[in-house]
Design an enzyme around this catalytic site. Structure first.
Site, short mmCIF file in Angstrom:
data_model
loop_
_atom_site.label_atom_id
_atom_site.label_comp_id
_atom_site.label_asym_id
_atom_site.label_seq_id
_atom_site.Cartn_x
_atom_site.Cartn_y
_atom_site.Cartn_z
N SER A 322 6.72 -0.30 -5.67
CA SER A 322 6.49 -0.10 -4.24
C SER A 322 5.99 1.31 -3.97
O SER A 322 5.05 1.52 -3.19
CB SER A 322 7.78 -0.35 -3.46
OG SER A 322 7.62 -0.06 -2.10
N TRP A 325 2.47 1.51 -5.16
CA TRP A 325 1.57 0.79 -4.27
C TRP A 325 1.05 1.71 -3.16
O TRP A 325 -0.10 1.58 -2.72
CB TRP A 325 2.31 -0.40 -3.65
CG TRP A 325 1.51 -1.20 -2.66
CD1 TRP A 325 0.70 -2.27 -2.91
CD2 TRP A 325 1.41 -0.97 -1.24
NE1 TRP A 325 0.13 -2.73 -1.75
CE2 TRP A 325 0.55 -1.95 -0.71
CE3 TRP A 325 1.99 -0.04 -0.37
CZ2 TRP A 325 0.25 -2.02 0.65
CZ3 TRP A 325 1.68 -0.11 0.98
CH2 TRP A 325 0.82 -1.10 1.47
N HIS A 326 1.90 2.66 -2.74
CA HIS A 326 1.52 3.52 -1.62
C HIS A 326 0.48 4.55 -1.99
O HIS A 326 -0.23 5.05 -1.10
CB HIS A 326 2.76 4.22 -1.06
CG HIS A 326 3.60 3.33 -0.21
ND1 HIS A 326 4.57 2.49 -0.73
CD2 HIS A 326 3.64 3.14 1.14
CE1 HIS A 326 5.15 1.84 0.26
NE2 HIS A 326 4.61 2.21 1.39
N GLY A 327 0.37 4.91 -3.24
CA GLY A 327 -0.64 5.89 -3.58
C GLY A 327 -0.61 6.31 -5.03
O GLY A 327 0.42 6.17 -5.71
N PHE A 487 -3.73 3.69 2.12
CA PHE A 487 -3.07 2.87 1.14
C PHE A 487 -3.74 1.51 0.99
O PHE A 487 -3.47 0.81 0.06
CB PHE A 487 -1.60 2.67 1.51
CG PHE A 487 -0.86 3.97 1.74
CD1 PHE A 487 -1.08 5.05 0.91
CD2 PHE A 487 0.01 4.11 2.79
CE1 PHE A 487 -0.43 6.24 1.11
CE2 PHE A 487 0.68 5.31 3.01
CZ PHE A 487 0.45 6.38 2.17
#
Length: 487
Positions: A322, A325-327, A487
């Site tokens: 997770s 996933w954001h960066g 994102f």
């Protein structure tokens, strides 16, 4: 084309008018028009990446049909792997190639091996993480025999590219949105009124709360060496309000715009800063992403069925993924790990399913225990947001270290109060206080303005709407990009 821009207002007026008054009698024409409008909306950001969106849509559309028609499990798995592999391959190249190449080069150089990796000069396509996950959930659900594939390309394409949610979610499921695409829609005055008030509340959260806090949070983070530790904590708390107002404000506007077109989107936020524990926070923050990882990663890994250590492993995996996933930065990985560490005690003591209800559900105010729980959860979350906002892991650790060192320094509190009074200003602090009061009053509803629609006479209700609108216009000059567009 930002939701809080005149360009979008003009775009939506045209779309709304044509959608209901020209194409409103035929579902097929409505869907085709909305699909094309969504492509125009996306092309406004960068028309070159429109072809990537269309390719991804075609890939998952065909893959879904092939998975469903396959005569053997081996062939079904092959089509699934091809679809998932190609989608994640594009995501990896655009979002993560430079990160991995640079990280590997640094690791090899630390061991005395000098390399000359070629980094790609590419722009991250806006919304790629969101529409990729739309398509992946679709093929996963077909593979798991939860749904049948759509044989209408326009309908499926509209599900993937529907412009209110295209660039920053919520991450929709085919089981929820596709049936709405496939059935006739009629204009509902009540739904439209609810949509308009939700858009207004989303605008307030984005323009006033998020963009209002951003200028001070940016100053404190960018000039952190000039401030004491307690002021640094204030900066991190302001960023906490910024990211909440920014992302949940976008979700509110997306839901409101969708209601004006006859659609109901998944709820993405449920007053997360009133959470009494970290597990409750993650049931209330970015709900569509949290549930996506639960259904398509945590449960397939075995969830909590394989014993304590198996559950801990799966928990850490989904939080790290997770974060990633954001960066493409180690700060996001550490942010995910830190939230996993916060979560682990609840899992070990089997208290992660506590607090499924709304705090102080039948009372006007929380009791002392609930207040302390909410404050502790918020403080833990603020420290985690430091890593999310920081440019590097080293910066984040130094930032947090200085906060902790200043906790017992009276002068640090005096400096913070001076900054709040003379830089942030009393009016902004009053706005934040009123915002939290409104959120608290509306915590049982989808958004706070629903409380006033249900219980306040029309003149007073409309007066409140006008006050909010005036405040939005007063803050409109501080417009900033939505955080989650990266994102």
């Amino acid at each position: 084309m930002l939701f809080n821009s005149l360009n979008f207002l003009l775009f939506f007026i045209i779309v709304f008018s044509l959608y209901w008054f020209v194409f409103g009698r035929r579902l097929a024409w409505q869907n085709l028009f909305l699909m094309l409008a969504s492509y125009v909306f996306y092309a406004f950001w960068d028309w070159r990446f429109l072809f990537l969106l269309i390719f991804s849509t075609c890939l998952d559309f065909v893959s879904g049909i092939q998975i469903y028609r396959a005569k053997s499990d081996k062939l079904r798995r092959l089509y699934l792997v091809l679809s998932v592999g190609i989608n994640l391959g594009f995501l990896g190249v655009f979002k993560y190639y430079n990160f991995f190449a640079d990280s590997l080069a640094r690791l090899l150089e630390a061991g005395g091996i000098h390399t000359h990796w070629t980094l790609l000069s590419i722009v991250l396509p806006v919304g790629i993480s969101f529409y990729t996950f739309h398509g992946l959930s679709y093929v996963f659900d077909i593979y798991n025999r939860k749904i049948e594939p759509s044989y209408n390309f326009v309908n499926y394409s509209l599900f993937v590219s529907f412009f209110p949610l295209l660039v920053a979610g919520p991450i929709e499921r085919a089981t929820h949105l596709l049936p709405q695409v496939e059935k006739p829609r009629q204009f509902s005055y009540e739904q439209a009124c609810d949509g308009i008030t939700q858009i207004l509340w989303g605008l307030f959260k984005k323009v006033v709360i998020a963009d209002g806090c951003a200028q001070f949070a940016n100053q404190i983070f960018n000039e952190s060496g000039q401030f004491g530790g307690i002021t640094l904590f204030a900066g991190a708390a302001l960023f906490a309000f910024q990211i909440y107002g920014d992302f949940s404000g976008y979700s509110d506007m997306a839901m409101g715009v969708s209601k004006l077109l006859g659609f109901e989107l998944l709820r993405n936020f449920n007053y997360p800063y009133f959470s009494r524990s970290i597990p409750e926070f993650w049931r209330r923050w970015h709900i569509s992403l949290s549930s996506w990882f639960r259904d398509y990663l945590y449960i397939p890994l075995g969830g909590s069925r394989g014993g304590r250590w198996h559950s801990l492993r799966n928990l850490i995996i989904i939080f790290v993924v997770s974060g990633f996933w954001h960066g493409a930065n180690w700060t996001f990985v550490v942010w995910g790990l830190l939230n996993a560490l916060y979560y682990i005690p609840s899992l070990l003591f089997k208290s992660n399913r506590d607090h499924l209800n709304t705090v102080a559900e039948d009372r006007a105010l929380p009791n002392f225990k609930e207040l302390m729980q909410m404050m502790a959860t918020f403080i833990m979350t603020v420290f985690a947001w430091v890593f999310f906002r920081a440019p590097s892991v080293q910066f984040a650790f130094s930032y947090c270290h200085r906060i902790l060192l200043a906790a017992f320094d009276p002068n640090a509190y005096k400096e913070m109060l001076t900054y709040v009074r003379w830089t942030i200003g009393i009016p902004m602090m009053l706005i934040l206080f009123c915002f939290m009061v409104l959120e608290w009053v509306g915590r049982r509803e989808l958004h706070p303005l629903l409380v006033f629609r249900k219980h306040i006479p029309k003149p007073a209700r409309h007066a409140l709407y006008y006050v909010i609108l005036i405040v939005v216009f007063l803050f409109a000059g501080k417009q900033q990009q939505f955080i989650y567009f990266q994102f």
